[in-house]
Motif scaffolding. Sequence first.
Motif, PDB file in Angstrom:
ATOM      1  N   VAL A  52       0.836  -1.208   0.000  1.00  0.00           N
ATOM      2  CA  VAL A  52       0.000   0.000   0.000  1.00  0.00           C
ATOM      3  C   VAL A  52       0.863   1.247   0.000  1.00  0.00           C
ATOM      4  N   LYS A  53       0.532   2.187  -0.899  1.00  0.00           N
ATOM      5  CA  LYS A  53       1.282   3.440  -1.020  1.00  0.00           C
ATOM      6  C   LYS A  53       0.588   4.619  -0.356  1.00  0.00           C
ATOM      7  N   ASN A 377      13.906   6.019  -2.604  1.00  0.00           N
ATOM      8  CA  ASN A 377      12.804   5.330  -1.935  1.00  0.00           C
ATOM      9  C   ASN A 377      11.881   4.757  -3.010  1.00  0.00           C
ATOM     10  N   GLU A 378      12.050   3.479  -3.313  1.00  0.00           N
ATOM     11  CA  GLU A 378      11.303   2.874  -4.414  1.00  0.00           C
ATOM     12  C   GLU A 378       9.803   2.892  -4.166  1.00  0.00           C
ATOM     13  N   ARG A 379       9.400   2.678  -2.938  1.00  0.00           N
ATOM     14  CA  ARG A 379       7.971   2.667  -2.613  1.00  0.00           C
ATOM     15  C   ARG A 379       7.340   4.037  -2.849  1.00  0.00           C
ATOM     16  N   ALA A 380       8.034   5.090  -2.420  1.00  0.00           N
ATOM     17  CA  ALA A 380       7.513   6.445  -2.623  1.00  0.00           C
ATOM     18  C   ALA A 380       7.488   6.810  -4.099  1.00  0.00           C
ATOM     19  N   GLN A 381       8.483   6.358  -4.857  1.00  0.00           N
ATOM     20  CA  GLN A 381       8.547   6.699  -6.277  1.00  0.00           C
ATOM     21  C   GLN A 381       7.394   6.102  -7.073  1.00  0.00           C
ATOM     22  N   GLN A 382       6.859   4.973  -6.609  1.00  0.00           N
ATOM     23  CA  GLN A 382       5.728   4.371  -7.310  1.00  0.00           C
ATOM     24  C   GLN A 382       4.491   5.258  -7.247  1.00  0.00           C
TER      25      GLN A 382
END
Length: 406
Positions: A52-53, A377-382
């Motif tokens: 979850v983002k 931050n790969e999660r934030a970039q999504q």
Amino acid sequence: MGKFRDDAQALLALVGGADNISAVSHCMTRMRFALVDPKKADIDGIEDLPSVKGSFTQAGQFQVIIGNAVADFYADFIDVSGVSGGSKDQVKAAARSNQNVAQKVMSNLGEIFAPIIPAFICGGLVLGFRNVITSVPMFTEAGGFSLDAGTLTPADVSQFWAGIGSFLWLIGEAVFHLLPVGICWSVTRKMGTTQMLGIVLGLTLVSPQLLNGFAVADTPAKDIPVWDFGFAQVQMIGYQGQVITAILAAFVLVYLERGIKRICPEVVSMIVVPVFSLVPAVFLAHVIVGPIGWWIGDAIAAAVYAGLFSPLRLLFAALFGFLYAPVVMTGLHHMTNAIDTQLVTAYGGTLLWPMIALSNIAQGSAVLAMSVLQRRNERAQQVNVPACISCYAISASPSRRCSACP
């Protein structure tokens, strides 16, 4: 077993279980829930899930941001929850029970305008180009090109461009002058009544038999044509470009048709329902609803226009810019579609769309800055990258803001 099965199972528990889900669907990046009791959703727990983002609530829907893999997540969620998947329209319908009166009104208004927005975009671009070739002096009397000293437009010096300008007005007139036809159709489509009757009602508002609405102000009262019923006269005035009038007239038709259908025997409904819904609707549109809608539309446009050009215009613009983003989060921003169109009709243009475009650009720039700061931050970039692209893309066509995801 799907790779999102564990997170899907956890999300099911965190939204309150299957019994708390009225409907669920997904769009390009988000799971969309209509929850029986939104307070049962554990927001912090949901946002801690690896898949979850983020999450937010809009227009009565609880939306969970998953990203580009949302279709796979949705399939796993349906599998573990046992909940029947639905369409976005079904989720919207279920979510209306969580909306207040203002949100329900704006949600319906947004769904009325959404199908018409592509025509607005085409018409706006066409008229913008037409204005350049017919209204911007860029040639001198000697035939030279000059934006500073020019006195002649391209249409003045070239028959080709004059012909193009004349041709493009065919599209511009259809989109903006004959707008009530599209609005009446869209209202009947949204409300599930006979769309063809809506089209006919719209046509009666802009019929060439009537005095063009844009010519009323310059026409002496004695020269305005009338229907003479002996005991009373009704002015034959068209409602070209009128938004509020068309919406009110269409709803009169909708409720007349629904009411007559309830009491009319099925065997004669094919004849009785169209006649006894359309004829009174057209009459009421010209006698009562039309003048009232005209007055309301002009009053709204005048109030916004005064705010934009009054001595307090800087304060008005700042307040609008400050409130616009929070208003979008509630779904109430759809009202600006009607105001924009009314401003174009009454004053020949609108400054709200440029202001909204600047708001979208500002949001996109803020997201771009966060994308740079969170580049590792790969999660934030999504979330950051798609959001940034969306902000700048919508800025190029502000009339389409959030039309796909109300």
